[in-house]
Scaffold this motif. Structure first.
Motif, mmCIF file in Angstrom:
data_model
loop_
_atom_site.group_PDB
_atom_site.id
_atom_site.type_symbol
_atom_site.label_atom_id
_atom_site.label_comp_id
_atom_site.label_asym_id
_atom_site.label_seq_id
_atom_site.Cartn_x
_atom_site.Cartn_y
_atom_site.Cartn_z
ATOM 1 N N ALA A 1 -8.479 3.241 -0.137
ATOM 2 C CA ALA A 1 -7.036 3.235 0.053
ATOM 3 C C ALA A 1 -6.315 2.911 -1.252
ATOM 4 O O ALA A 1 -5.209 3.397 -1.508
ATOM 5 C CB ALA A 1 -6.646 2.223 1.133
ATOM 6 N N PHE A 2 -6.946 2.101 -2.115
ATOM 7 C CA PHE A 2 -6.347 1.788 -3.409
ATOM 8 C C PHE A 2 -6.278 3.058 -4.256
ATOM 9 O O PHE A 2 -5.294 3.290 -4.971
ATOM 10 C CB PHE A 2 -7.161 0.716 -4.133
ATOM 11 C CG PHE A 2 -6.496 0.201 -5.381
ATOM 12 C CD1 PHE A 2 -5.610 -0.857 -5.335
ATOM 13 C CD2 PHE A 2 -6.733 0.808 -6.607
ATOM 14 C CE1 PHE A 2 -4.985 -1.322 -6.478
ATOM 15 C CE2 PHE A 2 -6.116 0.362 -7.762
ATOM 16 C CZ PHE A 2 -5.227 -0.712 -7.688
ATOM 17 N N THR B 1 0.750 5.491 0.900
ATOM 18 C CA THR B 1 -0.042 6.564 1.504
ATOM 19 C C THR B 1 0.712 7.887 1.384
ATOM 20 O O THR B 1 1.950 7.910 1.340
ATOM 21 C CB THR B 1 -0.335 6.298 2.993
ATOM 22 O OG1 THR B 1 0.888 6.376 3.726
ATOM 23 C CG2 THR B 1 -0.978 4.931 3.194
ATOM 24 N N ILE C 1 -6.206 -4.221 -0.827
ATOM 25 C CA ILE C 1 -6.307 -2.827 -0.392
ATOM 26 C C ILE C 1 -7.769 -2.417 -0.503
ATOM 27 O O ILE C 1 -8.408 -2.662 -1.532
ATOM 28 C CB ILE C 1 -5.453 -1.877 -1.253
ATOM 29 C CG1 ILE C 1 -4.028 -2.401 -1.420
ATOM 30 C CG2 ILE C 1 -5.436 -0.481 -0.661
ATOM 31 C CD1 ILE C 1 -3.178 -1.569 -2.367
ATOM 32 N N ARG D 1 0.850 -1.184 0.000
ATOM 33 C CA ARG D 1 0.000 0.000 0.000
ATOM 34 C C ARG D 1 0.886 1.235 0.000
ATOM 35 O O ARG D 1 1.997 1.196 0.542
ATOM 36 C CB ARG D 1 -0.923 -0.003 1.226
ATOM 37 C CG ARG D 1 -1.852 1.214 1.310
ATOM 38 C CD ARG D 1 -2.700 1.192 2.572
ATOM 39 N NE ARG D 1 -3.425 2.442 2.730
ATOM 40 C CZ ARG D 1 -4.170 2.759 3.791
ATOM 41 N NH1 ARG D 1 -4.291 1.890 4.781
ATOM 42 N NH2 ARG D 1 -4.790 3.921 3.855
ATOM 43 N N THR E 1 -3.398 4.960 -3.134
ATOM 44 C CA THR E 1 -2.183 4.287 -3.602
ATOM 45 C C THR E 1 -1.861 4.680 -5.038
ATOM 46 O O THR E 1 -0.706 4.978 -5.380
ATOM 47 C CB THR E 1 -2.343 2.756 -3.484
ATOM 48 O OG1 THR E 1 -2.452 2.397 -2.107
ATOM 49 C CG2 THR E 1 -1.154 2.027 -4.099
ATOM 50 N N GLY F 1 -1.036 -4.113 -3.557
ATOM 51 C CA GLY F 1 -1.911 -4.921 -2.710
ATOM 52 C C GLY F 1 -1.344 -6.289 -2.419
ATOM 53 O O GLY F 1 -2.090 -7.215 -2.085
#
Length: 543
Positions: free
Chosen positions: A76-77, A29, A72, A27, A80, A62
């Motif tokens: 959140a994907f 961020t 993920i 992942r 990413t 992922g």
């Protein structure tokens, strides 16, 4: 979008085996991976991966460092992908393609999220200020529009059964029935000084379309419309709602001009679109029949006040110089023998780009919207004016109440190729932050935040009635097509009525909601068998 898991499996196996141009990321961020120090390290790593792969790297998202599927969450994907795009920018690379899969379920049976495969390429972002011609096709059903375009963009001869048309239509029922039911798109291009066009090897592969956008110095995009009469509304949307440079009207040699052919020609001419006519299926008839249809097309053009120009007789340079202003180039083609294909190539390579609106600020009318897993809401259409860049703060609307929603352009794609900006005439998809896909409607517009757009419910127009069984009077309710707007409206003609063939002024009021329209825009209106065209003259008519 989701895809065959075999590509994911192969990437994981290659990464486990020899690494190199393959990188696993569980992942990414903003908080962690864009922090000072960490970002520089990741950019260097990405550049190394791209160089190791001779200009191309694959990021498997992922998954754990040992290739295990972690998954993920969709939100959140999306983050990413945003972070990966920013890292790629810093490394003078770009995301050329991305696919996603479900990671399945976790030990408790809950959705484990997504895994993804992103292909990155070097060379920086594609600059979008090169020539880009947009051509709209028109013509009767089964006259070979999609087949001809399929042959143009691939260079492949058709099998005589419309095989190359499958490179455009994306709906299974369209392929099965052999009938287009919605607008479809295709692209090919030309390199400066190149002998042959830059064509697609496999149009079904998104990365192949992206390659055309990346390699060609001049792009030709086709907006392929629908020839079946019940879908005339969709055809009008394609010819009026897209920012087209030229029209390509096809007439099949085994059928000749039909009522639909004449109707589509009328729409092309009414919207002042320079038009080329291609007689298709030249291989399917005798020379005598071909000559007969050619004469019928010439007669049809003269009846519409146009001068036909035979390209084979007068040459490509003359056709390029004379197209528009009452002159319509005409040529014979066959997707099976490829007769006329090289001539069309040369035409599209040399035809000039039409002038863009004088408006300097960005505007794009939404033609369609869709949702991409891990990306979110995407609005697609043709950039009407100005320039848009990833990260721009925009307004979307008007909504039904006339308001505009604040959104952000998260990313921009053109024919599946990620670009950092898009200029007037580009057909693009813009991923939007701040709005759900179901809130986006065809006919809405994207404009810069702070531009103070003024939604219009009523305007005054000059119209010409092309066809009507009786007369148009106050209360007449056709569907008005302006840009990508298709909306019922109420007419109130000056003087109380308009007869077939009349030109006059009328008030036009959108029946249900306001739209962003402006003076000078042309439109088509249609109700039953009645049809007409108009130009918006005053968006603030006095009461």
């Amino acid at each position: 979008m989701s895809a065959d898991r075999s590509a994911l499996r192969r990437a994981i196996e290659r990464g486990e085996r020899d690494g190199g141009a393959i990188e696993f990321k569980e992942r990414l961020t903003r908080e962690v991976h864009l922090a000072e120090g960490r970002m520089e390290s990741l950019v260097a790593q990405l550049r190394h991966r791209v160089l190791s792969g001779d200009g191309e790297a694959t990021y498997v998202l992922g998954v754990t460092d040992d290739g295990g599927l972690a998954g993920i969450a969709p939100e959140a994907f999306s983050e990413t992908m945003d972070v990966l795009s920013l890292l790629a920018d810093e490394a003078d690379a770009h995301i050329a393609d991305a696919e996603t899969w479900s990671a399945g379920t976790d030990g408790n049976g809950a959705d484990a999220g997504l895994v993804g495969l992103a292909t990155l390429r070097d060379g920086g972002m594609f600059e979008t200020d090169d020539d880009h011609l947009v051509v709209g096709t028109a013509g009767h059903v089964d006259h070979g529009k999609s087949t001809l375009v399929g042959t143009l963009v691939t260079g492949r001869a058709d099998d005589g059964q419309g095989g190359t048309r499958g490179f455009l239509d994306v709906q299974p029922h369209e392929v099965e029935r052999g009938l287009s039911a919605d607008l479809s798109y295709a692209v090919y291009g030309f390199e400066d000084g190149g002998d042959e066009p830059v064509r697609m090897d496999n149009p079904h592969r998104k990365s192949d379309r992206a390659r055309i956008v990346e390699e060609a110095d001049r792009l030709v995009s086709f907006v392929d419309t629908v020839g079946h009469e019940p879908w005339l509304r969709t055809t009008i949307r394609g010819l009026v709602g897209q920012k087209l440079d030229y029209g390509l009207l096809v007439v099949a040699a085994d059928d000749g001009p039909t009522k639909t052919t004449r109707e589509h020609l009328g729409i092309l001419l009414a919207t002042e679109l320079p038009t080329i006519v291609a007689i298709t299926k030249a291989d399917a008839v005798s020379d005598e029949r071909l000559a007969e249809v050619e004469r019928e097309v010439e007669s049809m053009l003269r009846d519409a006040g146009q001068t036909p120009l035979l390209v084979d007789r007068h040459g490509i340079e003359t056709a390029v110089a004379e197209v528009g202003d009452g002159v319509v180039p005409l040529l014979r083609t066959s997707a099976v023998t490829k007769e006329g294909v090289e001539t069309l190539d040369r035409l599209f390579e040399t035809l000039p780009k039409r002038a863009t609106p004088e408006r300097a600020e960005f505007r794009m009318y939404v033609d369609r919207s869709y949702k991409v897993t891990g990306v979110g809401a995407v609005a697609s259409g043709t950039v009407n004016s100005g320039t848009v860049e990833a990260g721009d703060e925009l307004l979307l609307g008007p909504m039904a109440d006339g308001s505009f929603r604040e959104v952000e352009a998260r990313s921009i794609e053109m024919h599946y190729h990620r670009v950092d900006k898009a200029t007037a005439g580009r057909i693009v998809g813009i991923a939007l932050k701040g709005v759900d896909e179901e809130e986006i409607e065809r006919g809405m517009a994207l404009v810069p935040r702070g531009s103070d757009p003024d939604p219009i419910r009523e305007f005054e127009a000059e119209v010409m009635v092309l066809n009507h069984p009786t007369r148009i009077q106050e209360g007449y309710e056709p569907v008005v097509h302006v840009e990508t707007v298709s909306e019922a409206a109420v007419f109130a003609p000056e003087g109380g009525r308009l007869l077939p063939g009349d030109t006059g002024r009328t008030r036009v009021r959108f029946k249900f909601r306001p739209y962003l329209v402006e003076e000078g825009q042309r439109f088509v209106f249609r109700e039953g068998s009645s049809k007409g065209v108009g130009t918006i003259r005053d968006v603030d008519p006095a009461e």
